[in-house]
Design a protein around this motif. Sequence first.
Motif, PDB file in Angstrom:
ATOM      1  N   LEU A 130      45.187  46.166-113.014  1.00 48.25           N
ATOM      2  CA  LEU A 130      45.843  47.235-112.734  1.00 48.25           C
ATOM      3  C   LEU A 130      46.933  47.996-113.761  1.00 48.25           C
ATOM      4  N   ARG A 131      47.423  46.731-114.492  1.00 48.60           N
ATOM      5  CA  ARG A 131      48.256  47.180-115.610  1.00 48.60           C
ATOM      6  C   ARG A 131      47.609  48.188-116.569  1.00 48.60           C
ATOM      7  N   LEU A 183      45.293  46.395-132.549  1.00 46.83           N
ATOM      8  CA  LEU A 183      45.048  45.214-131.725  1.00 46.83           C
ATOM      9  C   LEU A 183      43.491  45.400-131.661  1.00 46.83           C
ATOM     10  N   ALA A 184      42.920  44.133-131.749  1.00 45.44           N
ATOM     11  CA  ALA A 184      41.482  44.121-131.256  1.00 45.44           C
ATOM     12  C   ALA A 184      41.304  43.138-130.137  1.00 45.44           C
ATOM     13  N   ALA A 185      40.514  43.547-129.214  1.00 47.10           N
ATOM     14  CA  ALA A 185      39.991  42.640-128.188  1.00 47.10           C
ATOM     15  C   ALA A 185      38.458  42.876-128.009  1.00 47.10           C
ATOM     16  N   PRO A 186      37.655  42.170-128.740  1.00 51.99           N
ATOM     17  CA  PRO A 186      36.046  42.439-128.737  1.00 51.99           C
ATOM     18  C   PRO A 186      35.817  42.346-127.321  1.00 51.99           C
ATOM     19  N   GLY A 187      35.042  43.375-126.953  1.00 52.10           N
ATOM     20  CA  GLY A 187      34.385  43.685-125.636  1.00 52.10           C
ATOM     21  C   GLY A 187      34.780  44.753-125.102  1.00 52.10           C
ATOM     22  N   THR A 188      36.122  45.092-125.373  1.00 47.02           N
ATOM     23  CA  THR A 188      36.841  46.340-124.939  1.00 47.02           C
ATOM     24  C   THR A 188      37.650  46.927-125.763  1.00 47.02           C
ATOM     25  N   TYR A 189      38.081  48.251-125.628  1.00 45.88           N
ATOM     26  CA  TYR A 189      38.900  49.078-126.369  1.00 45.88           C
ATOM     27  C   TYR A 189      40.462  48.678-126.540  1.00 45.88           C
ATOM     28  N   ALA A 190      40.889  47.801-127.219  1.00 44.88           N
ATOM     29  CA  ALA A 190      42.102  47.200-126.847  1.00 44.88           C
ATOM     30  C   ALA A 190      43.378  48.173-126.330  1.00 44.88           C
ATOM     31  N   ILE A 191      43.772  47.988-125.444  1.00 46.85           N
ATOM     32  CA  ILE A 191      45.007  48.757-124.949  1.00 46.85           C
ATOM     33  C   ILE A 191      46.274  47.964-124.787  1.00 46.85           C
ATOM     34  N   GLU A 192      46.016  47.054-123.730  1.00 44.59           N
ATOM     35  CA  GLU A 192      47.236  46.270-123.119  1.00 44.59           C
ATOM     36  C   GLU A 192      47.358  44.802-123.600  1.00 44.59           C
ATOM     37  N   PRO A 247      56.969  54.881-121.721  1.00 42.57           N
ATOM     38  CA  PRO A 247      57.760  53.933-121.242  1.00 42.57           C
ATOM     39  C   PRO A 247      56.737  52.738-120.814  1.00 42.57           C
ATOM     40  N   VAL A 248      55.609  52.990-120.363  1.00 45.27           N
ATOM     41  CA  VAL A 248      54.814  52.051-120.166  1.00 45.27           C
ATOM     42  C   VAL A 248      54.184  51.003-121.203  1.00 45.27           C
ATOM     43  N   ALA A 249      54.202  51.696-122.317  1.00 44.58           N
ATOM     44  CA  ALA A 249      54.060  50.763-123.592  1.00 44.58           C
ATOM     45  C   ALA A 249      55.172  49.648-123.590  1.00 44.58           C
ATOM     46  N   TYR A 250      56.378  50.170-123.417  1.00 44.36           N
ATOM     47  CA  TYR A 250      57.643  49.211-123.703  1.00 44.36           C
ATOM     48  C   TYR A 250      57.504  48.229-122.277  1.00 44.36           C
ATOM     49  N   GLN A 251      57.324  48.580-121.426  1.00 44.00           N
ATOM     50  CA  GLN A 251      57.296  47.876-120.206  1.00 44.00           C
ATOM     51  C   GLN A 251      56.369  46.789-120.396  1.00 44.00           C
ATOM     52  N   LEU A 252      54.988  47.221-121.009  1.00 41.69           N
ATOM     53  CA  LEU A 252      54.171  46.018-120.975  1.00 41.69           C
ATOM     54  C   LEU A 252      54.126  45.142-122.124  1.00 41.69           C
ATOM     55  N   SER A 253      54.535  45.650-123.263  1.00 44.04           N
ATOM     56  CA  SER A 253      54.869  44.951-124.294  1.00 44.04           C
ATOM     57  C   SER A 253      55.995  43.815-123.755  1.00 44.04           C
ATOM     58  N   ALA A 254      56.860  44.274-123.479  1.00 40.84           N
ATOM     59  CA  ALA A 254      57.949  43.377-123.076  1.00 40.84           C
ATOM     60  C   ALA A 254      57.510  42.321-121.934  1.00 40.84           C
ATOM     61  N   CYS A 255      56.652  42.616-121.020  1.00 38.85           N
ATOM     62  CA  CYS A 255      56.209  41.734-120.028  1.00 38.85           C
ATOM     63  C   CYS A 255      55.506  40.681-120.666  1.00 38.85           C
ATOM     64  N   ALA A 256      54.372  41.342-121.725  1.00 37.67           N
ATOM     65  CA  ALA A 256      53.421  40.270-122.438  1.00 37.67           C
ATOM     66  C   ALA A 256      54.356  39.167-123.172  1.00 37.67           C
ATOM     67  N   LEU A 271      45.139  50.081-115.752  1.00 37.56           N
ATOM     68  CA  LEU A 271      44.971  51.405-115.188  1.00 37.56           C
ATOM     69  C   LEU A 271      46.494  52.138-115.557  1.00 37.56           C
ATOM     70  N   LEU A 272      47.382  51.590-115.236  1.00 34.81           N
ATOM     71  CA  LEU A 272      48.706  52.381-115.439  1.00 34.81           C
ATOM     72  C   LEU A 272      48.924  52.847-117.009  1.00 34.81           C
ATOM     73  N   TYR A 273      48.348  51.730-117.892  1.00 38.25           N
ATOM     74  CA  TYR A 273      48.497  52.400-119.131  1.00 38.25           C
ATOM     75  C   TYR A 273      47.446  53.351-119.570  1.00 38.25           C
ATOM     76  N   CYS A 274      46.389  53.487-118.767  1.00 39.36           N
ATOM     77  CA  CYS A 274      45.317  54.452-119.189  1.00 39.36           C
ATOM     78  C   CYS A 274      46.157  55.937-118.574  1.00 39.36           C
ATOM     79  N   GLY A 275      46.826  55.662-117.503  1.00 39.78           N
ATOM     80  CA  GLY A 275      47.535  56.894-117.168  1.00 39.78           C
ATOM     81  C   GLY A 275      48.525  57.461-118.342  1.00 39.78           C
ATOM     82  N   GLU A 276      49.194  56.501-118.691  1.00 39.64           N
ATOM     83  CA  GLU A 276      50.344  56.846-120.085  1.00 39.64           C
ATOM     84  C   GLU A 276      49.485  57.375-121.213  1.00 39.64           C
ATOM     85  N   TRP A 277      48.370  56.773-121.442  1.00 34.68           N
ATOM     86  CA  TRP A 277      47.524  57.340-122.555  1.00 34.68           C
ATOM     87  C   TRP A 277      46.981  58.780-121.987  1.00 34.68           C
TER      88      TRP A 277
END
Lengths: 251, 443
Positions: free
Chosen positions: B96-97, B217-226, B70-79, B99-105
């Motif tokens: 903080l988002r 997704l790629a976000a150089p500098g970090t492992y892309a999540i959100e 669900p978090v994936a859906y919530q955060l893709s929708a927000c984005a 962090l929430l996503y890490c919980g889901e992972w």
Amino acid sequence: MSPPTLAVFKLASCDGCQLTLLDCEDELLGLSGQVEIAHFLEASSAVRPGPYDLTLVEGSVTTPADAERVHEIRAASRHLVTIGACATAGGIQALRDFADVEEFSRTVYARPDYIDTLATSTPVSAHVDVDFELRGCPVDRRQLLEVITAYLAGRKPDIPNNSVCFECKRRGTVCVTVAHGTPCLGPVTHAGCGAICPAYGRGCYGCFGPSGSVNLPALIPVLHRDGMDDRDAERFLHTFNTAAFEKELRR
Amino acid sequence: MTHRGSRVLHVGSLARVEGEGALHLSVHDGAVTDARLRIYEPPRFFEAFLRGRVYTEPPDITARVCGICPVAYQLSACAAIEDACHVTVDPALRELRRLLYCGEWIESQTLHIYLLHAPDFLGCDGAVELARTARAHVERGLRLKQAGNAVLELLGGRAIHPVNVRLGGFHRTPTRHELKPLAEQLKRAADDAWQTVSWVAGFDFPDAETDADLFALAAPGTYAIETGTPAVLRADGTLSTFPLHAFLDRVHEEHLPHSTALHSTLDGRRHLTGSLARFAISGRWLSRTAVEAARAAGLGDPYEGVACRNPFRSILVRAVEVVYAVDEALRIIDTYEPPRHPHTEVPPVAGTGHGATEAPRGLLYHRYLLDSEGAVADACLVPPTAQNQGAIEDDLRRIAQAAIDEHDASDEELTRLCERAIRNHDPCISCSTHFLDLTIERT
Ligand code: SF4
Ligand code: SF4
């Protein structure tokens, strides 16, 4: 004597309610010692034929095939409990009940002619007798465990019929409607979640469906006062338990 | 006994996947002629009923596409909606988002590893059966999963369909004090995550290799999540990116006339999203501990940009991602300062917005068209399973053919192998938002 058998079936749903069972991390292995999990596709490839002592059904009836399957499930079950807003009220997919489902098909699918769906999303109880309905989108883990243990012990589950407001009071949460004028469905929503939303500073959006004593005519002016017009209020009620609140509106 | 001649294998309802699907394999004279993952999850019409809803609603509504992510859906929708409204969210809230996503992972990848996937490697039907012989392992898995759920419960209010996510951030943000016990639990989870890697590294992995393009997704500098930009790694090693707003120009869903499935392609080629793709594209940005875990698991050196193309080994990559998610969650908690406001205001603007995040199962894209009042005029959701279906079916063909060529595999063996090949990708069939097809097969 062999242990009682538990089955879990899924109709149209998001899997969230049956996942709640797997989210009982502390109880899962203990529970699996007391029951024989005879059919639970999400958790095990081992499938035993019925009859099952306790069957949990997630999801609503939205296809002709499921409308038939639900009878087979009933016939194979000693006790049948529906879990979640989909199975007890049609779920969010019941929004189609108030729309043109053919148009929905055309919106979503390239080949709507291939889609085999009913015009409505109905709860399991609209098709077969149900022994108990557990509400929530998703169901609450503690309530789910109560229902399972109650049936194992041969008693009715102890699930109070009151509203989220009661749980707010018990939790000591300041009422978001009174204090902040936030629209909240807590007064008409079935208890069970522990009043999560107000504790997080938002109004209840009704994911547990109508409570035992719903007075919508009294609530709607409050929603208006808190800034919702008629359309907003209607949308608010028409979400995860749309068909159940609609029934209350027409009462 | 010979298995030559025509045969059709059919698994009516797949177990240990999310949602409902079936498997269909045709073999003619030793050649696999057809391999299909059929999805019969009933349509729920999210994209249709989102029309006319208010722009603040999709995060709560689309969560119900899938109870597993669900978090994936919530955060893709927000984005996507924040993109349409030209709002940039306060960086502290973005953390903080994450962090929430890490919980889901943590929760969802652990669920897949222990409850759905590991039983395949150990020859049993599910985790409950597995617990009879390997109770300590299963208990560790449940503990680890519980740590992920604890993050979701604290930040989101509950683990499934969290209530605390909103446009611009959260309804309420936690205090530093509230996060403390979580950090303690996550420190214990770090051990469990490491042990998980060691445990799965000892499994026996069949040989297989996918030649699909890897897409994440790629976000150089970090492992892309959100957040991040779509990136494609082709089999020949070339890496390219494209802007998110071009997503639907590049990813096409095709309706094949004789198949019961819609197939999506990326620039006309088969592609795969999920752990294998993320690891190949962002591996060099993993935390030090996760890099060590990857090396210890025999995945090679992520700093050198390794790719793992054996779908059976995806369980290893998932385990490494759990190590990372625990690490990352601890880092965020450690540096957390409560933001001044729980959310950034998002006033409605007429326009189109795109959002994508890395669901545990892969890249999840949302697009919304809003009118000036903030009503949703059009919505499009492209979940990972829809994208992976072509690659999964290709795996099925390849793996089944190899087993036939090698030792004339029996029907039973082929069926088991194919079911495993599907579970490698953790397909979340519940998320069939608009790629589903319900024709009745007549064979
Ligand atoms: S009631 Fe809600 S949580 Fe349960 S299956 Fe339906 S959509 Fe999912
Ligand atoms: S407060 Fe209302 S909307 Fe929130 S979780 Fe409880 S029942 Fe659902």
